[in-house]
Design a protein around this motif. Structure first.
Motif, PDB file in Angstrom:
ATOM      1  N   GLN A  89       0.834  -1.212   0.000  1.00  0.00           N
ATOM      2  CA  GLN A  89       0.000   0.000   0.000  1.00  0.00           C
ATOM      3  C   GLN A  89       0.869   1.262   0.000  1.00  0.00           C
ATOM      4  OE1 GLN A  89      -2.694  -0.187   3.343  1.00  0.00           O
ATOM      5  NE2 GLN A  89      -3.166  -2.298   2.843  1.00  0.00           N
ATOM      6  N   SER A  90       0.267   2.351  -0.439  1.00  0.00           N
ATOM      7  CA  SER A  90       0.973   3.644  -0.425  1.00  0.00           C
ATOM      8  C   SER A  90       1.361   3.991   1.008  1.00  0.00           C
ATOM      9  CB  SER A  90       0.055   4.752  -0.938  1.00  0.00           C
ATOM     10  OG  SER A  90      -0.311   4.469  -2.235  1.00  0.00           O
ATOM     11  N   GLY A  91       2.515   4.599   1.135  1.00  0.00           N
ATOM     12  CA  GLY A  91       2.936   5.104   2.440  1.00  0.00           C
ATOM     13  C   GLY A  91       3.615   4.082   3.325  1.00  0.00           C
ATOM     14  N   LEU A  92       3.859   2.872   2.793  1.00  0.00           N
ATOM     15  CA  LEU A  92       4.516   1.857   3.631  1.00  0.00           C
ATOM     16  C   LEU A  92       6.041   1.912   3.545  1.00  0.00           C
ATOM     17  CD1 LEU A  92       2.280  -1.363   3.422  1.00  0.00           C
ATOM     18  CD2 LEU A  92       2.461   0.313   5.240  1.00  0.00           C
ATOM     19  N   GLY A  93       6.554   2.856   2.780  1.00  0.00           N
ATOM     20  CA  GLY A  93       8.009   3.041   2.753  1.00  0.00           C
ATOM     21  C   GLY A  93       8.719   2.347   1.605  1.00  0.00           C
ATOM     22  N   LYS A  94       8.028   2.111   0.483  1.00  0.00           N
ATOM     23  CA  LYS A  94       8.674   1.422  -0.645  1.00  0.00           C
ATOM     24  C   LYS A  94       9.740   2.307  -1.293  1.00  0.00           C
ATOM     25  CE  LYS A  94       4.808   0.626  -2.781  1.00  0.00           C
ATOM     26  NZ  LYS A  94       3.924   1.243  -1.753  1.00  0.00           N
ATOM     27  N   THR A  95       9.351   3.565  -1.543  1.00  0.00           N
ATOM     28  CA  THR A  95      10.304   4.481  -2.177  1.00  0.00           C
ATOM     29  C   THR A  95      11.507   4.687  -1.251  1.00  0.00           C
ATOM     30  OG1 THR A  95       8.354   5.570  -3.045  1.00  0.00           O
ATOM     31  CG2 THR A  95      10.437   6.700  -3.381  1.00  0.00           C
ATOM     32  N   THR A  96      11.224   4.837   0.025  1.00  0.00           N
ATOM     33  CA  THR A  96      12.313   5.021   0.992  1.00  0.00           C
ATOM     34  C   THR A  96      13.222   3.792   0.972  1.00  0.00           C
ATOM     35  OG1 THR A  96      10.731   6.223   2.345  1.00  0.00           O
ATOM     36  CG2 THR A  96      12.794   5.618   3.400  1.00  0.00           C
ATOM     37  N   ASP A 151      10.048  -0.068  12.939  1.00  0.00           N
ATOM     38  CA  ASP A 151      10.399   0.746  14.117  1.00  0.00           C
ATOM     39  C   ASP A 151       9.150   1.292  14.816  1.00  0.00           C
ATOM     40  OD1 ASP A 151      10.191   2.213  11.640  1.00  0.00           O
ATOM     41  OD2 ASP A 151      10.710   4.019  12.763  1.00  0.00           O
ATOM     42  N   THR A 152       7.996   1.149  14.166  1.00  0.00           N
ATOM     43  CA  THR A 152       6.763   1.646  14.808  1.00  0.00           C
ATOM     44  C   THR A 152       6.154   0.585  15.733  1.00  0.00           C
ATOM     45  OG1 THR A 152       5.438   0.908  12.926  1.00  0.00           O
ATOM     46  CG2 THR A 152       6.189   3.194  12.883  1.00  0.00           C
ATOM     47  N   ILE A 197      13.405  -1.279   8.373  1.00  0.00           N
ATOM     48  CA  ILE A 197      13.378   0.156   8.697  1.00  0.00           C
ATOM     49  C   ILE A 197      14.038   0.837   7.505  1.00  0.00           C
ATOM     50  CG2 ILE A 197      14.221   1.981  10.230  1.00  0.00           C
ATOM     51  CD1 ILE A 197      14.336  -0.075  12.497  1.00  0.00           C
ATOM     52  N   GLY A 198      13.411   1.861   7.001  1.00  0.00           N
ATOM     53  CA  GLY A 198      13.995   2.577   5.864  1.00  0.00           C
ATOM     54  C   GLY A 198      14.332   3.995   6.270  1.00  0.00           C
ATOM     55  N   ARG A 210      16.672   6.383  11.736  1.00  0.00           N
ATOM     56  CA  ARG A 210      15.618   7.358  12.029  1.00  0.00           C
ATOM     57  C   ARG A 210      15.784   7.803  13.465  1.00  0.00           C
ATOM     58  NH1 ARG A 210      12.096   6.754   7.801  1.00  0.00           N
ATOM     59  NH2 ARG A 210      10.636   8.213   8.761  1.00  0.00           N
ATOM     60  N   TYR A 268      14.733   9.474  16.848  1.00  0.00           N
ATOM     61  CA  TYR A 268      13.565   9.809  17.667  1.00  0.00           C
ATOM     62  C   TYR A 268      14.047  10.451  18.962  1.00  0.00           C
ATOM     63  CZ  TYR A 268      11.048   6.771  14.460  1.00  0.00           C
ATOM     64  OH  TYR A 268      10.506   6.224  13.333  1.00  0.00           O
ATOM     65  N   LYS A 328       8.176  -0.454   8.076  1.00  0.00           N
ATOM     66  CA  LYS A 328       8.253   0.485   9.213  1.00  0.00           C
ATOM     67  C   LYS A 328       8.265  -0.242  10.552  1.00  0.00           C
ATOM     68  CE  LYS A 328       5.802   4.204   6.826  1.00  0.00           C
ATOM     69  NZ  LYS A 328       4.713   5.156   6.862  1.00  0.00           N
TER      70      LYS A 328
HETATM   71  P1  GDP Z   1       5.607   4.556  -0.397  1.00  0.00           P
HETATM   72  O1  GDP Z   1       4.342   5.268  -0.709  1.00  0.00           O
HETATM   73  O2  GDP Z   1       5.355   3.126  -0.049  1.00  0.00           O
HETATM   74  O3  GDP Z   1       6.646   4.695  -1.454  1.00  0.00           O
HETATM   75  O4  GDP Z   1       6.191   5.208   0.956  1.00  0.00           O
HETATM   76  P2  GDP Z   1       7.338   6.293   1.124  1.00  0.00           P
HETATM   77  O5  GDP Z   1       8.672   5.685   0.920  1.00  0.00           O
HETATM   78  O6  GDP Z   1       7.011   7.488   0.318  1.00  0.00           O
HETATM   79  O7  GDP Z   1       7.214   6.613   2.683  1.00  0.00           O
HETATM   80  C1  GDP Z   1       6.084   7.206   3.257  1.00  0.00           C
HETATM   81  C2  GDP Z   1       6.454   7.841   4.594  1.00  0.00           C
HETATM   82  O8  GDP Z   1       6.905   6.851   5.496  1.00  0.00           O
HETATM   83  C3  GDP Z   1       7.593   8.833   4.487  1.00  0.00           C
HETATM   84  O9  GDP Z   1       7.328   9.930   5.344  1.00  0.00           O
HETATM   85  C4  GDP Z   1       8.807   8.081   5.001  1.00  0.00           C
HETATM   86  O10 GDP Z   1       9.771   8.939   5.617  1.00  0.00           O
HETATM   87  C5  GDP Z   1       8.180   7.170   6.020  1.00  0.00           C
HETATM   88  N1  GDP Z   1       8.958   5.943   6.202  1.00  0.00           N
HETATM   89  C6  GDP Z   1       9.571   5.222   5.255  1.00  0.00           C
HETATM   90  N2  GDP Z   1      10.147   4.141   5.796  1.00  0.00           N
HETATM   91  C7  GDP Z   1       9.899   4.197   7.122  1.00  0.00           C
HETATM   92  C8  GDP Z   1      10.262   3.369   8.228  1.00  0.00           C
HETATM   93  O11 GDP Z   1      10.934   2.352   8.095  1.00  0.00           O
HETATM   94  N3  GDP Z   1       9.807   3.761   9.455  1.00  0.00           N
HETATM   95  C9  GDP Z   1       9.062   4.863   9.651  1.00  0.00           C
HETATM   96  N4  GDP Z   1       8.686   5.168  10.870  1.00  0.00           N
HETATM   97  N5  GDP Z   1       8.706   5.664   8.633  1.00  0.00           N
HETATM   98  C10 GDP Z   1       9.135   5.339   7.378  1.00  0.00           C
END
Ligand code: GDP
Length: 482
Positions: free
Chosen positions: A70-77, A214-215, A261-262, A279, A281, A212
């Protein structure tokens, strides 16, 4: 080193060399710069020429990794973490949007990030394919479809390229491994995840990862891992299905789902003495390359050094089986086409449609050209579960409309019959009335034959119509008039 594939003796030697290299590098590593990303990255790629030394080192290799989640799960990161774009910004030579050949109403935008790496004379085309928009549909029943369609299409495209005369231009976009990003907040896997994992795992070496991580607290992470494993076993989802060597498979399987963790940036650690990728904290740092924090290093080793060859070679085997199946299907369809004389322009009575090997390569190529790519594309649309479901919905709707109209017609017929019955009753009543009037008239007539004691007016003859002789029964008259 126990968990090595018998794929090659060289691989075993390579991994040994790789481990030695890693040990010596970690001994020599400057304590001031503990950013082991660059180290690990180079070591991983550096290991590859050794692994493939005697086989494909000269021609290089392509490794294609697909990211799904899903979007926002950190794929691009994750892509940026893996390649460390902040450290190697010039390495990207191409970022392109891939347009799937087969069109659906709405599809995920599939984006390929390509990087060309050269180390010790070994060329590697590493492509990470990102699928933003997965599960962004209102109805996610077929959310996996653009992904599986992409995987299948790359195999077909490779096959059609192989049929072209110039094989030098062959581009290998076949997917060798797929990382499936699992939502860390969910309790295990959602039904959409299960459906997607099942369908993807039949087509590619699948590796599930917890995004993610680390959450989650350490306990939560363990619980999620156990739960995900249970669901994977219970639902018979196949992980790295194509890898046959059990030791190699066990080595990959023992850590699934990999907790990730990305991070795209470095953070200072140890009173600012050195930096780590992680990351930051308020309570501390979640480190990408710390095995106690997550499984990033284990996963990177699987993908980029220890098992890259296994992933490539097993995909090659799978491709061969798909190729045989598709050729058989094209032969069958070409025969059907020929029987129905659908393409008289290609008519050739000397062709043998039953045995691909008969009459040699020429026969094969001619038959295959009869059922070419556009025809295969049409067939693929017909095979698509979405198409089948749409067809099913349309048939159901047609059935409903027909049933509705039939019911309407039956109701109308019933109403008509009941009207007819009531008309008949009325006619019957009228008929009775007429009969009684006739009876009265007859009576009157018979009275009129009694002795003439009447006035002149009584000589007037009353002309009464005879119901029996001159007229149809009245209801029949009405009916015939209608
Ligand atoms: P994508 O939509 O799957 O490509 O997700 P993104 O790579 O754009 O990441 C979405 C958000 O999640 C960004 O704000 C990232 O900084 C954050 N993020 C990415 N990887 C991690 C992680 O491993 N842990 C946490 N806590 N946040 C992450």
């Amino acid at each position: 080193m126990t968990n090595v594939s018998p794929y090659s003796k060289e691989l075993h030697q390579a991994i040994q060399s790789y481990e030695e290299l890693k040990t010596s590098q970690s001994k020599n590593a400057a304590p001031q710069n503990k950013d082991s990303f660059t180290e690990g990255f180079k070591v991983g790629i550096g290991g590859l020429p050794l692994q493939k030394e005697k086989t494909i080192a000269k021609q290089g290799a392509s490794f294609n990794l697909l990211l799904v989640g899903q979007s926002g799960l950190g794929k691009t990161t994750f892509v940026n973490t893996l390649f460390g774009t902040s450290l190697l910004p010039n390495i990207w030579h191409n970022v392109e949007e891939v347009k799937p050949n087969v069109k659906f109403d709405k599809t995920t935008r599939i984006t390929a990030h390509k990087v060309h790496l050269t180390e010790n004379g070994f060329d590697l085309d590493f492509t990470v394919v990102d699928t933003p928009g997965f599960c962004d549909f209102i109805d996610n029943q077929f959310a996996y479809l653009p992904i599986t369609e992409y995987i299948d299409e790359q195999l077909r495209l490779y096959m059609f390229q192989e049929e072209q005369p110039d094989r030098k231009k062959l581009v290998d976009n076949r997917v060798h491994a797929c990382l499936y990003f699992i939502n860390p907040t969910s309790k295990g896997l959602s039904p959409v995840d299960v459906e997607a994992l099942k369908n993807i795992s039949n087509r590619v070496n699948l590796i599930p990862v917890i995004a993610k991580s680390d959450t989650l607290t350490a306990n939560e992470l363990n619980e999620v891992k156990v739960l995900v494993k249970q669901i994977i076993d219970g639902q018979n989802i196949k992980i790295c299905e194509f890898i046959e060597d059990q030791d190699v498979k066990d080595n990959i399987l023992k850590d699934i789902p990999y907790a990730l963790i990305g991070s795209e940036s470095q953070v200072l650690k140890g009173n600012g003495n050195y930096s780590v990728r992680g990351r930051k904290y308020s309570w501390g740092i979640a480190e990408v390359e710390n095995p106690q924090h997550c499984d990033f290093i284990k996963l990177r080793d699987v993908l980029m050094s220890n098992n890259m060859i296994d992933l490539i070679s097993t995909t090659e085997k799978y491709y061969e089986s798909c190729r045989v199946k598709l050729i058989t299907t094209r032969f069958k369809k070409a025969k059907e086409q020929d029987d129905q004389n659908l393409s008289p322009e290609y008519a050739d009575s000397n062709l043998d449609f039953d045995d691909p090997d008969k009459n040699g390569v020429d026969n094969v190529l001619k038959v295959l050209s009869k059922f070419n790519k556009p025809r295969v594309d049409d067939l693929v649309i017909e095979w698509s579960p979405l198409f089948i479901q749409k067809q099913f919905v349309q048939k159901k709707r047609l059935h409903e409309v027909v049933a509705f109209e039939e019911k309407k017609f039956k109701d109308w017929k019933r109403a008509l019959f009941s009207k007819q019955t009531s008309f008949n009753d009325e006619i019957e009543q009228l008929h009775d009335q007429i009969k009684s009037i006739q009876a009265t008239i007859s009576k009157l007539k018979s009275h009129s034959h009694t002795p003439p004691q009447h006035s002149d007016e009584s000589d007037e003859k009353i002309d009464v119509p005879s119901l029996e002789e001159d007229h149809l029964p009245i209801h029949e008259e009405i009916e015939s008039a209608c």
